[in-house]
Design a protein around this motif. Structure first.
Motif, PDB file in Angstrom:
ATOM      1  N   ASN A   1       0.835  -1.217   0.000  1.00  0.00           N
ATOM      2  CA  ASN A   1       0.000   0.000   0.000  1.00  0.00           C
ATOM      3  C   ASN A   1       0.866   1.263   0.000  1.00  0.00           C
ATOM      4  O   ASN A   1       0.668   2.152   0.835  1.00  0.00           O
TER       5      ASN A   1
ATOM      6  N   GLN B   1      -2.322  -1.551   9.669  1.00  0.00           N
ATOM      7  CA  GLN B   1      -3.175  -1.772   8.498  1.00  0.00           C
ATOM      8  C   GLN B   1      -3.295  -3.258   8.209  1.00  0.00           C
ATOM      9  O   GLN B   1      -2.299  -3.994   8.275  1.00  0.00           O
TER      10      GLN B   1
ATOM     11  N   LYS C   1     -13.152   0.614   6.843  1.00  0.00           N
ATOM     12  CA  LYS C   1     -13.476   1.093   5.492  1.00  0.00           C
ATOM     13  C   LYS C   1     -14.218   2.428   5.544  1.00  0.00           C
ATOM     14  O   LYS C   1     -14.022   3.281   4.678  1.00  0.00           O
TER      15      LYS C   1
ATOM     16  N   GLN D   1     -13.708   4.723   7.672  1.00  0.00           N
ATOM     17  CA  GLN D   1     -12.737   5.772   8.016  1.00  0.00           C
ATOM     18  C   GLN D   1     -11.911   6.215   6.826  1.00  0.00           C
ATOM     19  O   GLN D   1     -11.262   7.252   6.861  1.00  0.00           O
ATOM     20  N   LYS D   2     -11.831   5.353   5.776  1.00  0.00           N
ATOM     21  CA  LYS D   2     -10.951   5.685   4.644  1.00  0.00           C
ATOM     22  C   LYS D   2     -11.545   6.744   3.742  1.00  0.00           C
ATOM     23  O   LYS D   2     -12.745   6.836   3.584  1.00  0.00           O
TER      24      LYS D   2
END
Lengths: 312, 312
Positions: A144, B146, B309, B311-312
């Motif tokens: 990432n 992550q 997800k 929060q992204k």
């Protein structure tokens, strides 16, 4: 405008370059030999940096690339093969004390990976697997768009993952590592074992045949030499399959001297990888290639490390 | 306040829970059997979700955990062992069409890892390795806080990494994977092979001895059964050493049924890990433990995925 001094502590050369953030090419590059008659390698490194230091005194960070093992968080070179006097050497702390500039360190394989991702074959990819095949085998991983470093900074030591628990001895003293099969040393070991066992070959007996000599003999049709490279390719395929299952990258980039002989192992590698992957989806769109950057990959990696750390 | 519906598609139960962001405990949990006489598993899943759906209609996201292989980016279940009718099944798209709520999917091992990192044994760690040892073996990895998913969403398939290229057959059809040694199936296979070869044992011949039966026999002193668990521990040590070299985590969390027999393999595992690690620094401060969460780990993982997800 950010100004970075990049340092590459290589096997034969210590190199320093000055980069500014908006320029692809360095403003200046200087090289000295890594090994010298007199001790005090650190003093020589300081003089090298002073020689390239911008006259206006404005440097935002220094990035350093060194063969490992190193501790990137503490900025300590634990040991490095070509400068024996550096043992548990706090290189970034000492450089910061001297130059009063933030200094960042990581190992050569991680930084070659970072350089290829940012400036080379891996541009545009978010998940990159880099593997260098030379005397040994080393890895680097981008996940990432981040360099994989790990809790102790020791991640991506991919040459030292076991593929055959009872396999041949590796340079590190363990058995059956990827490096023990798929590196210059692994190829040389296999040929030496087979010659000692009386195997027919055009190679000279009773001396150490280098990976380069074995490559030449293979190109001229020597069956043992061809086989040695094919075995390296087979285990490289098994190892890369493991790494696809672990990291699932979109690109695999090979570096290191043994890639120059890739005509001898690439077919076997591809066949082995295809056979060993547990789901064909891992290979969908997967790019398999060699490095795009040349000699300055260490400098560009050090530069990218410093830029990355400054952004955090 | 965020409201999440978490779904766990398990081997025996389909479960749904409603969580709000500020509460550890679910507002409501409902379970039905995964397998039914009639087809239309999707219809049953929809009714299950409708049954728990908040009366005020306010749901921010649905998270789903399913055994793999799945595509987390497309939200597609490629195949799942307990619901045969779902093949290349676009489950998140279909749920979004029905409920008009964002839906997110990942596999059970990844989400168990995410749950342990966020709510369980891995809290406070930034680099987590999770490995579940049951019938098979599965992995999950957290890197820098992550979840490791990979380019195709197929990363961390750690049970299917090769430790012995010419080793025993794995359930996936490949040879010498970690799962082929260090899983219930691997333990059963070893015992069956040894019994067929005439090895003395208190276990019954001519029938399939389960990992649980072998564990009982080992506890009662059966030498073959003890050896079977020790071999599983030995290869688990080799496998985890590989993962330390690759990911360099600060914690290793074991889950799955075979951890209940860990008295039979933990010493061998530790000895093997210590022997196979290439540098003692990997083990400095390394926590090795078992899961802290129980049955609701799948629900908590689905919840954590949805929160991540959003929060992204």
């Amino acid at each position: 405008m950010t100004t970075i001094i990049a340092i590459d502590i290589g096997g034969t050369q210590l190199r320093a370059a000055v980069y500014t953030h908006d320029q692809a090419e360095p403003l200046v590059v200087k090289k000295i030999k890594t090994q010298a008659e007199e001790p005090n390698a650190f003093g020589r490194l300081v003089r090298l940096i002073e020689d390239v230091f911008p006259k206006d005194g404005k440097v935002d960070a220094v990035g350093l690339s060194s063969p490992g093992p190193i501790d990137p968080y503490a900025g300590v070179i634990m040991t490095t093969p070509n400068i024996k006097e550096w043992r548990d050497f706090p290189i970034t702390e000492k450089l910061m004390a001297h130059f009063n500039v933030p200094c960042f360190l990581d190992n050569d394989a991680n930084l070659a990976c970072l350089a290829e991702w940012k400036f080379g074959a891996g541009r545009g990819h978010h998940n990159v697997l880099y593997f260098t095949i030379s005397t040994g085998g080393g890895g680097g991983v981008i996940i990432n768009d981040q360099l994989l470093q790990g809790h102790h900074g020791l991640a991506a030591e991919l040459g030292h993952t076991t593929l055959q628990a009872d396999g041949p001895l590796c340079g590190c003293g363990q058995r059956g590592h990827l490096e023990s099969f798929s590196s210059g040393t692994g190829i040389e070991r296999y040929v030496a074992e087979q010659l000692a066992a009386g195997r027919a070959s055009s190679l000279e007996r009773g001396k150490k045949n280098s990976a380069r000599e074995i490559s030449s003999a293979a190109t001229e049709g020597d069956a043992l030499s061809i086989e040695a490279y094919q075995i390296a390719g087979k285990y490289l395929g098994i190892g890369i399959a493991n790494f696809l299952h672990a990291f699932d990258p979109s690109i695999v980039i090979f570096g290191g001297g043994v890639t120059q002989s890739r005509a001898l192992w690439l077919d076997t590698f591809h066949a082995s990888l295809k056979e060993r992957v547990i789901h064909p989806k891992y290979l969908e769109g997967l790019v398999i290639t060699t490095v795009a950057l040349g000699d300055d990959s260490g400098l560009l990696g050090s530069r990218a490390l410093a830029e990355m750390k400054l952004q955090k």
